[in-house]
Design a protein around this motif. Structure first.
Motif, PDB file in Angstrom:
ATOM      1  N   VAL A 305     -59.216  86.191 -48.693  1.00 32.26           N
ATOM      2  CA  VAL A 305     -58.159  86.101 -47.688  1.00 32.26           C
ATOM      3  C   VAL A 305     -57.489  84.737 -47.727  1.00 32.26           C
ATOM      4  O   VAL A 305     -56.263  84.622 -47.654  1.00 32.26           O
ATOM      5  CB  VAL A 305     -58.720  86.384 -46.285  1.00 32.26           C
ATOM      6  N   SER A 306     -58.294  83.680 -47.856  1.00 31.07           N
ATOM      7  CA  SER A 306     -57.733  82.326 -47.899  1.00 31.07           C
ATOM      8  C   SER A 306     -56.869  82.123 -49.130  1.00 31.07           C
ATOM      9  O   SER A 306     -55.793  81.516 -49.063  1.00 31.07           O
ATOM     10  CB  SER A 306     -58.862  81.285 -47.866  1.00 31.07           C
ATOM     11  N   ASP A 307     -57.321  82.650 -50.267  1.00 33.78           N
ATOM     12  CA  ASP A 307     -56.526  82.550 -51.498  1.00 33.78           C
ATOM     13  C   ASP A 307     -55.209  83.301 -51.353  1.00 33.78           C
ATOM     14  O   ASP A 307     -54.145  82.808 -51.735  1.00 33.78           O
ATOM     15  CB  ASP A 307     -57.313  83.105 -52.686  1.00 33.78           C
ATOM     16  N   SER A 308     -55.282  84.503 -50.798  1.00 36.85           N
ATOM     17  CA  SER A 308     -54.081  85.323 -50.643  1.00 36.85           C
ATOM     18  C   SER A 308     -53.084  84.657 -49.712  1.00 36.85           C
ATOM     19  O   SER A 308     -51.874  84.638 -49.969  1.00 36.85           O
ATOM     20  CB  SER A 308     -54.453  86.704 -50.095  1.00 36.85           C
ATOM     21  N   LEU A 309     -53.583  84.081 -48.620  1.00 35.59           N
ATOM     22  CA  LEU A 309     -52.706  83.463 -47.631  1.00 35.59           C
ATOM     23  C   LEU A 309     -51.970  82.274 -48.216  1.00 35.59           C
ATOM     24  O   LEU A 309     -50.766  82.100 -47.996  1.00 35.59           O
ATOM     25  CB  LEU A 309     -53.542  83.024 -46.418  1.00 35.59           C
ATOM     26  N   PHE A 310     -52.670  81.443 -48.988  1.00 37.18           N
ATOM     27  CA  PHE A 310     -52.057  80.212 -49.501  1.00 37.18           C
ATOM     28  C   PHE A 310     -51.179  80.469 -50.717  1.00 37.18           C
ATOM     29  O   PHE A 310     -50.070  79.938 -50.822  1.00 37.18           O
ATOM     30  CB  PHE A 310     -53.147  79.197 -49.856  1.00 37.18           C
ATOM     31  N   TYR A 311     -51.672  81.289 -51.653  1.00 41.07           N
ATOM     32  CA  TYR A 311     -50.979  81.446 -52.927  1.00 41.07           C
ATOM     33  C   TYR A 311     -49.960  82.582 -52.945  1.00 41.07           C
ATOM     34  O   TYR A 311     -49.042  82.565 -53.776  1.00 41.07           O
ATOM     35  CB  TYR A 311     -51.998  81.673 -54.052  1.00 41.07           C
ATOM     36  N   LEU A 312     -50.110  83.570 -52.066  1.00 43.55           N
ATOM     37  CA  LEU A 312     -49.231  84.737 -52.099  1.00 43.55           C
ATOM     38  C   LEU A 312     -48.345  84.848 -50.861  1.00 43.55           C
ATOM     39  O   LEU A 312     -47.135  85.055 -50.976  1.00 43.55           O
ATOM     40  CB  LEU A 312     -50.066  86.012 -52.251  1.00 43.55           C
ATOM     41  N   VAL A 313     -48.940  84.718 -49.686  1.00 45.15           N
ATOM     42  CA  VAL A 313     -48.188  84.932 -48.449  1.00 45.15           C
ATOM     43  C   VAL A 313     -47.221  83.786 -48.164  1.00 45.15           C
ATOM     44  O   VAL A 313     -46.052  84.005 -47.822  1.00 45.15           O
ATOM     45  CB  VAL A 313     -49.150  85.123 -47.258  1.00 45.15           C
ATOM     46  N   GLN A 314     -47.699  82.561 -48.299  1.00 37.11           N
ATOM     47  CA  GLN A 314     -46.859  81.413 -47.947  1.00 37.11           C
ATOM     48  C   GLN A 314     -45.577  81.320 -48.770  1.00 37.11           C
ATOM     49  O   GLN A 314     -44.488  81.146 -48.196  1.00 37.11           O
ATOM     50  CB  GLN A 314     -47.670  80.120 -48.078  1.00 37.11           C
ATOM     51  N   PRO A 315     -45.624  81.428 -50.112  1.00 42.01           N
ATOM     52  CA  PRO A 315     -44.362  81.365 -50.879  1.00 42.01           C
ATOM     53  C   PRO A 315     -43.404  82.506 -50.552  1.00 42.01           C
ATOM     54  O   PRO A 315     -42.191  82.349 -50.718  1.00 42.01           O
ATOM     55  CB  PRO A 315     -44.841  81.469 -52.342  1.00 42.01           C
ATOM     56  N   LEU A 316     -43.935  83.635 -50.071  1.00 40.62           N
ATOM     57  CA  LEU A 316     -43.088  84.759 -49.682  1.00 40.62           C
ATOM     58  C   LEU A 316     -42.509  84.560 -48.286  1.00 40.62           C
ATOM     59  O   LEU A 316     -41.367  84.939 -48.014  1.00 40.62           O
ATOM     60  CB  LEU A 316     -43.895  86.055 -49.740  1.00 40.62           C
ATOM     61  N   ALA A 317     -43.292  83.950 -47.403  1.00 37.84           N
ATOM     62  CA  ALA A 317     -42.861  83.791 -46.008  1.00 37.84           C
ATOM     63  C   ALA A 317     -41.814  82.686 -45.845  1.00 37.84           C
ATOM     64  O   ALA A 317     -40.915  82.808 -45.006  1.00 37.84           O
ATOM     65  CB  ALA A 317     -44.066  83.503 -45.122  1.00 37.84           C
ATOM     66  N   ASN A 318     -41.922  81.615 -46.617  1.00 39.14           N
ATOM     67  CA  ASN A 318     -41.007  80.482 -46.442  1.00 39.14           C
ATOM     68  C   ASN A 318     -39.533  80.859 -46.578  1.00 39.14           C
ATOM     69  O   ASN A 318     -38.727  80.532 -45.702  1.00 39.14           O
ATOM     70  CB  ASN A 318     -41.369  79.360 -47.410  1.00 39.14           C
ATOM     71  N   PRO A 319     -39.118  81.532 -47.663  1.00 38.11           N
ATOM     72  CA  PRO A 319     -37.694  81.889 -47.759  1.00 38.11           C
ATOM     73  C   PRO A 319     -37.256  82.879 -46.687  1.00 38.11           C
ATOM     74  O   PRO A 319     -36.094  82.869 -46.268  1.00 38.11           O
ATOM     75  CB  PRO A 319     -37.568  82.501 -49.160  1.00 38.11           C
ATOM     76  N   ILE A 320     -38.177  83.742 -46.239  1.00 40.82           N
ATOM     77  CA  ILE A 320     -37.828  84.686 -45.174  1.00 40.82           C
ATOM     78  C   ILE A 320     -37.560  83.932 -43.871  1.00 40.82           C
ATOM     79  O   ILE A 320     -36.568  84.189 -43.169  1.00 40.82           O
ATOM     80  CB  ILE A 320     -38.949  85.719 -44.986  1.00 40.82           C
ATOM     81  N   ILE A 321     -38.440  82.984 -43.546  1.00 43.32           N
ATOM     82  CA  ILE A 321     -38.273  82.220 -42.303  1.00 43.32           C
ATOM     83  C   ILE A 321     -36.987  81.404 -42.337  1.00 43.32           C
ATOM     84  O   ILE A 321     -36.181  81.448 -41.396  1.00 43.32           O
ATOM     85  CB  ILE A 321     -39.490  81.290 -42.088  1.00 43.32           C
ATOM     86  N   TYR A 322     -36.762  80.688 -43.421  1.00 41.98           N
ATOM     87  CA  TYR A 322     -35.565  79.850 -43.502  1.00 41.98           C
ATOM     88  C   TYR A 322     -34.300  80.684 -43.647  1.00 41.98           C
ATOM     89  O   TYR A 322     -33.257  80.336 -43.103  1.00 41.98           O
ATOM     90  CB  TYR A 322     -35.684  78.866 -44.664  1.00 41.98           C
ATOM     91  N   GLY A 323     -34.389  81.778 -44.368  1.00 43.82           N
ATOM     92  CA  GLY A 323     -33.202  82.596 -44.587  1.00 43.82           C
ATOM     93  C   GLY A 323     -32.765  83.361 -43.369  1.00 43.82           C
ATOM     94  O   GLY A 323     -31.578  83.609 -43.167  1.00 43.82           O
ATOM     95  N   VAL A 324     -33.733  83.724 -42.512  1.00 42.02           N
ATOM     96  CA  VAL A 324     -33.411  84.517 -41.327  1.00 42.02           C
ATOM     97  C   VAL A 324     -33.170  83.637 -40.107  1.00 42.02           C
ATOM     98  O   VAL A 324     -32.224  83.860 -39.341  1.00 42.02           O
ATOM     99  CB  VAL A 324     -34.553  85.524 -41.040  1.00 42.02           C
ATOM    100  N   VAL A 325     -34.003  82.618 -39.919  1.00 46.36           N
ATOM    101  CA  VAL A 325     -33.960  81.829 -38.692  1.00 46.36           C
ATOM    102  C   VAL A 325     -32.923  80.714 -38.758  1.00 46.36           C
ATOM    103  O   VAL A 325     -32.239  80.429 -37.782  1.00 46.36           O
ATOM    104  CB  VAL A 325     -35.353  81.232 -38.383  1.00 46.36           C
ATOM    105  N   LEU A 326     -32.790  80.063 -39.910  1.00 42.09           N
ATOM    106  CA  LEU A 326     -31.881  78.936 -40.036  1.00 42.09           C
ATOM    107  C   LEU A 326     -30.452  79.456 -40.125  1.00 42.09           C
ATOM    108  O   LEU A 326     -30.087  80.127 -41.083  1.00 42.09           O
ATOM    109  CB  LEU A 326     -32.243  78.106 -41.270  1.00 42.09           C
ATOM    110  N   SER A 327     -29.629  79.139 -39.158  1.00 40.16           N
ATOM    111  CA  SER A 327     -28.314  79.768 -38.980  1.00 40.16           C
ATOM    112  C   SER A 327     -27.391  79.666 -40.196  1.00 40.16           C
ATOM    113  O   SER A 327     -26.857  80.674 -40.657  1.00 40.16           O
ATOM    114  CB  SER A 327     -27.627  79.170 -37.745  1.00 40.16           C
ATOM    115  N   PRO A 328     -27.147  78.469 -40.757  1.00 42.93           N
ATOM    116  CA  PRO A 328     -26.217  78.399 -41.888  1.00 42.93           C
ATOM    117  C   PRO A 328     -26.634  79.246 -43.077  1.00 42.93           C
ATOM    118  O   PRO A 328     -25.801  79.880 -43.725  1.00 42.93           O
ATOM    119  CB  PRO A 328     -26.218  76.894 -42.240  1.00 42.93           C
ATOM    120  N   LEU A 329     -27.932  79.291 -43.350  1.00 41.33           N
ATOM    121  CA  LEU A 329     -28.403  80.087 -44.484  1.00 41.33           C
ATOM    122  C   LEU A 329     -28.332  81.576 -44.176  1.00 41.33           C
ATOM    123  O   LEU A 329     -27.968  82.376 -45.039  1.00 41.33           O
ATOM    124  CB  LEU A 329     -29.843  79.699 -44.833  1.00 41.33           C
ATOM    125  N   SER A 330     -28.666  81.957 -42.945  1.00 42.49           N
ATOM    126  CA  SER A 330     -28.624  83.382 -42.605  1.00 42.49           C
ATOM    127  C   SER A 330     -27.198  83.904 -42.671  1.00 42.49           C
ATOM    128  O   SER A 330     -26.964  85.046 -43.079  1.00 42.49           O
ATOM    129  CB  SER A 330     -29.210  83.600 -41.201  1.00 42.49           C
TER     130      SER A 330
END
Length: 341
Positions: A305-330
């Motif tokens: 679970v720890s490996d999956s969270l750091f190596y797989l989930v985080q790189p996928l979540a970062n662009p989603i968070i910035y792309g959706v939440v950050l107004s100019p990028l969204s």
């Protein structure tokens, strides 16, 4: 250690706690001796052969989506002149680190599942360097982004003077050099070592302490240096974030609830805090997993679970968070979707 005419057999066992307990053995047999300077990477899950294609397919989809999302945001930042600002320069490099980290781990993991769990010593050290380098760079970039938001909110009139695009690029260059130096020492500490223990790494990839524990010599210096470097990066990040965001919230509180700057600052804080929380939680979880992996008290599924969270989930979540939440990028992402449709 093994002569040329001896066959090798590696058995990876997994205990399940259902019913009276079952034992599943995944056996890898070969007609040649185990080559020297080779490590065995235990797959992230001890999946049965029947579901390995499904595991491979899921990882491939995650890898493809992660690379695509990060590349889209990077291209938007490069092509849109209005986004040529220090905060987006830092964000672009953070997304680049997501790509580097995902590319370092996921393809090798898919290969371990579908082909062979063997990895050569040079390839292992290269992967070790880039995995550690990516983690260090992400920590320092997140710290820099917190300082950038502090300057933008608390010193708006001096912001364009204090932090220009040129200075932003220089800061990134210094960060790359510093991270390369401290992570390069990881590899230097391992190069001269002799590895005489069974060369099995119970992680999705080669990491410093997992490899150091396989050496014949005492690895105390590796452990102490790893703790020092990790403490430096994580503590620096936490201290910078606490100080800067506390000051930002203080300024917001005293600028009036209806202030446009107040709302913008709080919106920025929420966006960065989401990414920071995910990074810190996954990093600390991974470090605890790595340090306790040699004991029987830490369940193996928590390591996965720890490996999956750091190596797989985080790189996928970062662009989603910035792309959706950050107004100019969204807004730019919405324009791109309309153009495509």
């Amino acid at each position: 250690m093994l002569s040329g005419d001896i066959y090798f057999l590696c058995v990876i066992s997994k205990k399940t706690e259902q019913g009276t307990g079952l034992m599943e053995d995944i056996m890898f047999e070969g007609n040649q001796s185990l080559p020297p300077n080779v490590f065995l990477l235990t797959p992230i899950f001890h999946e049965q052969s029947s579901i390995r294609p499904w595991a491979f397919g899921v990882l491939f989809v995650i890898f493809l989506v992660t690379i695509t999302l990060n590349l889209i945001l990077i291209l938007i930042i490069l092509c849109e002149k209005k986004l040529h600002k220090p905060v987006y320069i830092f964000l672009a490099h953070l997304l680049i680190m997501d790509i580097v980290g995902c590319t370092t781990i996921t393809p090798r993991l898919m290969y371990s599942i579908s082909q062979s769990i063997m990895i050569t010593k040079p390839a292992c050290f290269i992967q070790l360097f880039f995995v550690s380098f990516t983690g260090a760079m992400q920590s320092y970039i997140l710290s820099i982004m917190a300082i950038d938001r502090y300057l933008a909110v608390c010193h708006p009139l001096r912001y364009n003077v204090l932090l220009t695009n040129s200075r932003a690029h220089k800061v990134i260059l210094l960060t790359v050099c510093w991270s390369s130096l401290i992570i390069g020492i990881y590899v230097v500490l391992l190069i001269g070592r002799t590895f005489c223990k069974y060369p099995e790494i119970h992680k999705v990839g080669c990491v410093h302490m997992a490899v150091a524990k396989l050496s014949c010599e005492d690895f105390t210096i590796n452990s102490l240096y790893g703790i020092a470097c990790t403490s430096l990066t994580i503590v620096t990040l936490i201290v910078v974030v606490v100080v800067t965001y506390t000051r930002i919230l203080y300024v917001c509180q005293h600028s009036g609830p209806s202030s446009k700057g107040n709302r913008k600052a709080l919106h920025t804080c929420v966006t960065h805090c989401l990414v920071l929380s995910l990074y810190i939680f996954s990093n600390v979880f991974l470090l605890i997993s790595l340090r306790m992996s040699s004991t029987n008290n830490f369940p193996q599924y928590l390591q996965h679970v720890s490996d999956s969270l750091f190596y797989l989930v985080q790189p996928l979540a970062n662009p989603i968070i910035y792309g959706v939440v950050l107004s100019p990028l969204s807004v730019r992402v919405s324009f791109c979707e309309q153009d495509i449709s």
